[in-house]
Scaffold this motif. Structure first.
Motif, short mmCIF file in Angstrom:
data_model
loop_
_atom_site.label_atom_id
_atom_site.label_comp_id
_atom_site.label_asym_id
_atom_site.label_seq_id
_atom_site.Cartn_x
_atom_site.Cartn_y
_atom_site.Cartn_z
N ARG A 1 -5.16 12.96 14.52
CA ARG A 1 -4.68 11.60 14.34
C ARG A 1 -5.51 10.97 13.24
O ARG A 1 -6.71 11.23 13.13
CB ARG A 1 -4.85 10.82 15.66
N GLY A 2 -4.87 10.12 12.42
CA GLY A 2 -5.61 9.45 11.37
C GLY A 2 -4.75 8.47 10.61
O GLY A 2 -3.67 8.08 11.07
N THR A 3 -5.24 8.09 9.45
CA THR A 3 -4.52 7.16 8.59
C THR A 3 -4.24 7.82 7.24
O THR A 3 -4.90 8.79 6.87
CB THR A 3 -5.32 5.86 8.37
N PHE A 4 -3.26 7.27 6.54
CA PHE A 4 -2.92 7.80 5.23
C PHE A 4 -2.54 6.67 4.29
O PHE A 4 -2.18 5.57 4.73
CB PHE A 4 -1.75 8.80 5.32
N THR A 5 -2.61 6.95 3.02
CA THR A 5 -2.07 6.08 1.97
C THR A 5 -1.26 6.97 1.04
O THR A 5 -1.73 8.03 0.61
CB THR A 5 -3.18 5.38 1.17
N THR A 6 -0.04 6.55 0.76
CA THR A 6 0.82 7.25 -0.18
C THR A 6 1.25 6.26 -1.25
O THR A 6 1.72 5.17 -0.94
CB THR A 6 2.08 7.81 0.50
N VAL A 7 1.08 6.66 -2.51
CA VAL A 7 1.61 5.91 -3.63
C VAL A 7 2.69 6.78 -4.26
O VAL A 7 2.42 7.93 -4.63
CB VAL A 7 0.51 5.56 -4.66
N ALA A 8 3.91 6.25 -4.33
CA ALA A 8 5.05 6.97 -4.90
C ALA A 8 5.50 6.23 -6.15
O ALA A 8 5.98 5.10 -6.07
CB ALA A 8 6.16 7.07 -3.88
N THR A 9 5.33 6.89 -7.29
CA THR A 9 5.71 6.30 -8.57
C THR A 9 7.02 6.93 -9.02
O THR A 9 7.10 8.16 -9.15
CB THR A 9 4.62 6.54 -9.62
#
Length: 160
Positions: A110-118
């Motif tokens: 379990r955790g956190t994420f960051t996604t940047v979609a360009t």
């Protein structure tokens, strides 16, 4: 007869020392290191749009539970979804695990994420921050593969 008696006396020592012929189970630390290395390969594959490696890192029965969509069931369906995303966007994704539990040949994280979609064409850049839950399964060769993947957005979708 003396040989048989000697072997009978040594058997408890061999068993206590782990010499029963069964391979030693990896330690938690060894498994955690393998899962961490797995995650690094998986993230690199996302960020490099390497669908072949992503596919190899999942089980045939892989199920993804994306937010606001029906489950994506099976490796080929997952590959198609990733391929469609890679056609439209360049990705930069990071994960921060908060908890890892390993029990035999199954593990969850379990955790956190960051996604940047360009976007590769017209459109807005998307940034998504959220949480994930992943289930990994140890394969017969000892390698870990992702078998279940669930994630959500912790904040409203932002466009910039």
């Amino acid at each position: 007869m003396k040989t048989l008696a000697a072997l009978g006396m040594l058997a408890p020592i061999w068993l206590a020392a782990g010499c029963d012929g069964a391979p030693a189970r990896p330690t938690f630390e060894d498994d955690l290191a393998q899962i961490t290395a797995f995650n690094e390969r998986y993230l690199q594959s996302i960020n490099e749009e390497d669908i072949a490696t992503l596919s190899n890192l999942t089980t045939d029965g892989h199920v993804m539970l994306p937010p606001n969509r029906e489950p994506v069931v099976g490796k080929s369906a997952n590959d198609a979804m990733n391929g469609g995303a890679f056609e439209r966007y360049n990705f930069s994704e990071t994960w921060t695990p908060a908890e890892t539990v390993i029990d035999g040949d199954l593990a969850f994280q379990r955790g956190t994420f960051t996604t940047v979609a360009t976007p590769k064409g017209e459109g807005d850049r998307l940034e998504i921050n959220g949480s994930f839950m992943r289930i990994y399964q140890r394969q017969p060769d000892g390698e870990w593969r992702m078998t279940r993947d669930m994630f959500n957005s912790a904040t409203p979708l932002t466009r910039s």
